[in-house]
Design a protein around this motif. Structure first.
Motif, PDB file in Angstrom:
ATOM      1  N   VAL A 107     -37.296   2.566   5.436  1.00 14.42           N
ATOM      2  CA  VAL A 107     -35.849   2.668   5.218  1.00 14.42           C
ATOM      3  C   VAL A 107     -35.095   1.820   6.242  1.00 14.42           C
ATOM      4  N   CYS A 108     -35.547   1.869   7.501  1.00 10.77           N
ATOM      5  CA  CYS A 108     -34.877   1.098   8.551  1.00 10.77           C
ATOM      6  C   CYS A 108     -35.044  -0.407   8.345  1.00 10.77           C
ATOM      7  N   LEU A 109     -36.123  -0.815   7.688  1.00 14.69           N
ATOM      8  CA  LEU A 109     -36.344  -2.239   7.450  1.00 14.69           C
ATOM      9  C   LEU A 109     -35.536  -2.761   6.268  1.00 14.69           C
ATOM     10  N   ILE A 110     -35.526  -2.025   5.160  1.00 14.83           N
ATOM     11  CA  ILE A 110     -34.883  -2.523   3.944  1.00 14.83           C
ATOM     12  C   ILE A 110     -33.386  -2.240   3.936  1.00 14.83           C
ATOM     13  N   CYS A 111     -32.928  -1.359   4.814  1.00 16.02           N
ATOM     14  CA  CYS A 111     -31.506  -1.017   4.845  1.00 16.02           C
ATOM     15  C   CYS A 111     -30.663  -2.272   5.096  1.00 16.02           C
ATOM     16  N   LEU A 137     -26.219 -10.612   1.043  1.00  9.75           N
ATOM     17  CA  LEU A 137     -27.588 -10.898   0.610  1.00  9.75           C
ATOM     18  C   LEU A 137     -28.516  -9.713   0.875  1.00  9.75           C
ATOM     19  N   SER A 138     -28.367  -9.073   2.028  1.00 10.90           N
ATOM     20  CA  SER A 138     -29.233  -7.935   2.344  1.00 10.90           C
ATOM     21  C   SER A 138     -28.919  -6.738   1.455  1.00 10.90           C
ATOM     22  N   ASN A 271     -26.836  -0.441   8.223  1.00  4.29           N
ATOM     23  CA  ASN A 271     -25.916   0.529   7.633  1.00  4.29           C
ATOM     24  C   ASN A 271     -26.644   1.870   7.568  1.00  4.29           C
ATOM     25  N   THR A 272     -26.679   2.565   8.691  1.00  3.84           N
ATOM     26  CA  THR A 272     -27.472   3.787   8.797  1.00  3.84           C
ATOM     27  C   THR A 272     -26.919   4.920   7.929  1.00  3.84           C
ATOM     28  N   PRO A 291     -33.761   6.768  10.352  1.00  4.52           N
ATOM     29  CA  PRO A 291     -32.454   6.097  10.414  1.00  4.52           C
ATOM     30  C   PRO A 291     -31.439   6.866  11.242  1.00  4.52           C
ATOM     31  N   GLY A 292     -31.602   8.213  11.317  1.00  3.75           N
ATOM     32  CA  GLY A 292     -30.701   8.984  12.168  1.00  3.75           C
ATOM     33  C   GLY A 292     -30.846   8.614  13.635  1.00  3.75           C
TER      34      GLY A 292
END
Length: 312
Positions: A107-111, A137-138, A271-272, A291-292
């Motif tokens: 999640v932290c990578l693709i966010c 783009l992301s 964008n956490t 992500p938290g």
């Protein structure tokens, strides 16, 4: 006092989130308000994501959306690392704590890049324009990959295609509708568009509000969760490693193209709010600890960078 709040918005927002959780759970007079608070938070989180993206995209003209060379490398880092971790979970049997930690890292990578990253990049002296292009783009990359991969790594009773459509229906509009709305406002309602563009730093302060909510949710997950402290620290340490590596490689690649600050923020600042929402909704909810905690790690780095910039 106002200058102090402005300079330390991010740490103060994190502290406010922690305090808000303990007030919410420890004060009897809050009990009658809890249903309304829960409903407001459930509505407010996607609204803040949408509003931040809209304000960011209003400042971008379609003809200016020309990706820099470093954008390609950063997108490849996100894509390859995300798919490698997904392949690891699908190919190698792992224990549940490791599975949850890897989901959190995914999640932290693709966010996507945080919507307030363009503001912070500008404050640090980087190129807000190139950062905003990468933000779009992301967001597109996440909108395309998340509906395909998440149902595979976290199977449920729902059929894959049903889960795919459900995630796509939630993620894709939330990430891309603000961009199309910004284009339409620029074309058909110029006064409204100019008004939104003139709201300087509003996206940053909306993000601070969202950060307060996220910190309250993160504190709740860590205090009330069934996982042990050791497991929580294990998941959080994975997020710390991902955070440091993304800032490092973003800055390293950006240095080669004379855009160190923008590239570092583009890959490292996430964008956490969106990441926690995705983890809680489509993965094991415990993975939202990653992500938290990323909120804390990235804002420690951001606060240090802003402090260093003010000193210089």
């Amino acid at each position: 006092m106002l200058k102090f709040i402005k300079n330390w918005t991010l740490p103060l927002a994190m502290l406010a989130g922690v305090i808000a959780y303990f007030v919410y759970t420890g004060c009897p007079w809050v009990d009658p308000l809890k249903p309304a608070v829960r409903a407001a938070v459930a509505w407010l989180t996607p609204f803040l994501i949408f509003a931040q993206l809209l304000l960011t995209f209003c400042k971008v003209e379609v003809r200016d959306l020309s990706p820099r060379r470093w954008s390609v490398w950063l997108l490849l880092i996100q894509l390859v690392s995300f798919l490698l971790l997904a392949g690891l979970l699908l190919a190698v049997p792992v224990s549940e704590p490791v599975h949850i930690a890897v989901e959190g890292m995914m999640v932290c990578l693709i966010c996507p890049t945080a919507t307030a990253a363009a503001v912070i990049t500008g404050k640090l002296g980087g190129s807000a324009a190139s950062l905003t292009t990468y933000t779009l783009l992301s967001n597109l990359l996440a909108a395309l990959l998340v509906p395909v991969v998440f149902p595979l790594v976290e199977p449920s009773d729902i059929r894959f295609f049903t889960a795919f459509l459900r995630i796509l229906g939630k993620v894709f509009p939330l990430l891309l509708c603000p961009f199309f709305l910004a284009v339409l406002l620029r074309r058909f309602l110029p006064p409204v568009h100019r008004f939104l563009v003139g709201l300087k730093d509003l996206a940053f302060y909306l993000w601070a509000v969202a950060l307060t909510i996220v910190m309250a949710q993160t504190t709740r997950s860590m205090v009330e969760g069934d996982t042990s402290l050791a497991e929580e620290l294990f998941v959080a340490s994975g997020a710390l490693a991902v955070c440091c590596l993304q800032f490092y490689y973003g800055k390293k690649i950006g240095t080669r193209y004379a855009d160190r600050i923008s590239a570092g923020q583009a890959l490292g600042q996430k964008n956490t709010v969106l990441a926690i929402w995705m983890a809680c909704t489509y993965l094991n909810p415990v993975s939202a600890i990653a992500p938290g905690s990323y909120v804390v790690w990235q804002n420690i780095i951001n606060s240090y960078q802003l402090w260093k910039k003010r000193r210089s």
